[in-house]
Scaffold this motif. Structure first.
Motif, short mmCIF file in Angstrom:
data_model
loop_
_atom_site.label_atom_id
_atom_site.label_comp_id
_atom_site.label_asym_id
_atom_site.label_seq_id
_atom_site.Cartn_x
_atom_site.Cartn_y
_atom_site.Cartn_z
N THR A 91 0.83 -1.21 0.00
CA THR A 91 0.00 0.00 0.00
C THR A 91 0.86 1.25 0.00
O THR A 91 0.58 2.22 -0.72
CB THR A 91 -0.93 -0.01 1.23
N TYR A 92 1.90 1.25 0.81
CA TYR A 92 2.80 2.39 0.91
C TYR A 92 3.45 2.69 -0.44
O TYR A 92 3.56 3.85 -0.85
CB TYR A 92 3.87 2.08 1.96
N ALA A 93 3.86 1.64 -1.12
CA ALA A 93 4.50 1.81 -2.43
C ALA A 93 3.53 2.40 -3.45
O ALA A 93 3.90 3.28 -4.24
CB ALA A 93 5.04 0.47 -2.93
N ARG A 94 2.29 1.94 -3.43
CA ARG A 94 1.30 2.45 -4.37
C ARG A 94 0.94 3.90 -4.11
O ARG A 94 0.53 4.63 -5.02
CB ARG A 94 0.05 1.57 -4.32
N SER A 95 1.08 4.32 -2.86
CA SER A 95 0.75 5.71 -2.52
C SER A 95 1.81 6.69 -3.02
O SER A 95 1.57 7.89 -3.09
CB SER A 95 0.59 5.86 -1.00
N ASP A 96 2.99 6.18 -3.37
CA ASP A 96 4.06 7.01 -3.91
C ASP A 96 4.61 6.34 -5.15
O ASP A 96 5.69 5.76 -5.15
CB ASP A 96 5.16 7.22 -2.87
N ALA A 97 3.86 6.42 -6.23
CA ALA A 97 4.21 5.72 -7.47
C ALA A 97 5.45 6.29 -8.14
O ALA A 97 6.00 5.69 -9.05
CB ALA A 97 3.04 5.77 -8.44
N SER A 98 5.94 7.45 -7.67
CA SER A 98 7.12 8.07 -8.29
C SER A 98 8.38 7.25 -8.07
O SER A 98 9.36 7.40 -8.80
CB SER A 98 7.32 9.48 -7.73
N GLY A 145 4.62 -1.10 -7.60
CA GLY A 145 5.34 -1.27 -6.35
C GLY A 145 6.37 -2.39 -6.44
O GLY A 145 6.75 -2.82 -7.54
N PRO A 146 6.82 -2.92 -5.31
CA PRO A 146 7.79 -4.03 -5.34
C PRO A 146 7.20 -5.26 -6.02
O PRO A 146 5.99 -5.49 -5.97
CB PRO A 146 8.06 -4.31 -3.85
N SER A 147 8.05 -6.05 -6.64
CA SER A 147 7.59 -7.26 -7.32
C SER A 147 7.07 -8.28 -6.31
O SER A 147 7.42 -8.26 -5.13
CB SER A 147 8.74 -7.89 -8.11
N GLU A 148 6.24 -9.19 -6.80
CA GLU A 148 5.72 -10.25 -5.93
C GLU A 148 6.85 -11.13 -5.42
O GLU A 148 6.79 -11.66 -4.31
CB GLU A 148 4.67 -11.09 -6.68
N ARG A 149 7.89 -11.27 -6.21
CA ARG A 149 9.04 -12.09 -5.80
C ARG A 149 9.72 -11.48 -4.57
O ARG A 149 10.09 -12.20 -3.64
CB ARG A 149 10.01 -12.21 -6.97
N VAL A 150 9.90 -10.16 -4.58
CA VAL A 150 10.51 -9.48 -3.43
C VAL A 150 9.57 -9.53 -2.23
O VAL A 150 10.00 -9.81 -1.10
CB VAL A 150 10.86 -8.02 -3.79
#
Length: 233
Positions: free
Chosen positions: A28-35, A41-46
């Motif tokens: 969620t945090y990654a999606r809130s800052d797409a820049s 956001g991070p890959s599913e593997r990570v």
């Protein structure tokens, strides 16, 4: 492939739930800052590697509520285990593949090395503080991370005998990227580290080696890391 030995504790079910919640918080945090990483956001593997790594076993308190909050945690000696989102971000930026050999400078608790171990063939990690190196070694061995080697020493010079490296992750801030690390990075490889002065904001920087004597670099985000510790010898 890493097979993590199960350490039975009464709080294990709670830790499993809180670790899963932490992964969702990172997403969620990654999606809130797409820049930074884009909308994906991070890959599913990570994220899967983070979800499999028992962060609470890498902090002194071994507390789930402390370990899985999205914030850094002190591990003593003026060092910290980074905020989970920052760990995910640096891991994603390193672009680690299953056949890669990875160098980490600044072992700390061993948590970042453990995550990298789920993603890479081999992880070599260097820590300059003896007690942290000893504790991290014991923790990683106890959890059966057999593809991780810990070395006590000054990470500025890297670890030539373990390289060359497909990726390098540096978990402490310095004003410039150490030249020996660039030398030990393979062509096509990536180095991720905070660049800037101690005790202030730094630029999380990605360096890509495009030829034996050529690199490109880009600043990704403002971060705040502990300073890079050098040997006094």
């Amino acid at each position: 492939m890493v097979v993590v030995a199960r350490e039975a504790t009464a709080q294990e079910p709670q830790c499993d739930r809180e670790r899963a919640a932490m992964v969702e918080t990172i997403r969620t945090y990654a999606r809130s800052d797409a820049s930074v990483l884009g909308r994906q956001g991070p890959s599913e593997r990570v994220l899967e590697a983070i979800g499999r790594t028992k962060r609470h076993l890498f902090i002194p308190e071994r507390s789930c509520s402390i370990a899985y909050a999205n914030k850094p945690v002190s591990i003593g000696h003026g060092q910290t285990i980074s905020q989970p989102f920052i760990v995910a971000l640096m891991t994603e930026l390193a672009e680690v593949a299953p056949d890669h050999v990875v160098l980490e400078v600044g072992t700390g608790s061993g948590y970042q090395a453990a995550i990298l171990a789920h993603l890479a063939r081999k992880v070599c990690t260097i820590e300059i503080i003896p007690s942290l190196a000893e504790t991290a070694t014991k923790t990683l061995r106890g959890l059966a991370y057999e593809n991780v080697s810990v070395r006590l020493g000054d990470g500025y010079a890297g670890w030539p005998e373990c390289g060359p490296f497909d990726a390098i992750v540096v978990t402490a801030a310095l004003g410039q990227v150490p030249p020996p690390l660039i030398e030990q990075l393979k062509v096509g490889g990536r180095l991720v580290m905070p660049v800037g002065s101690a005790y202030t904001s730094q630029q999380l920087t990605v360096v890509e080696k495009t030829a034996p004597d050529k690199t490109t670099s880009r600043a990704v985000a403002l971060v705040r890391f502990v300073p890079f510790t050098r040997s006094k010898e």
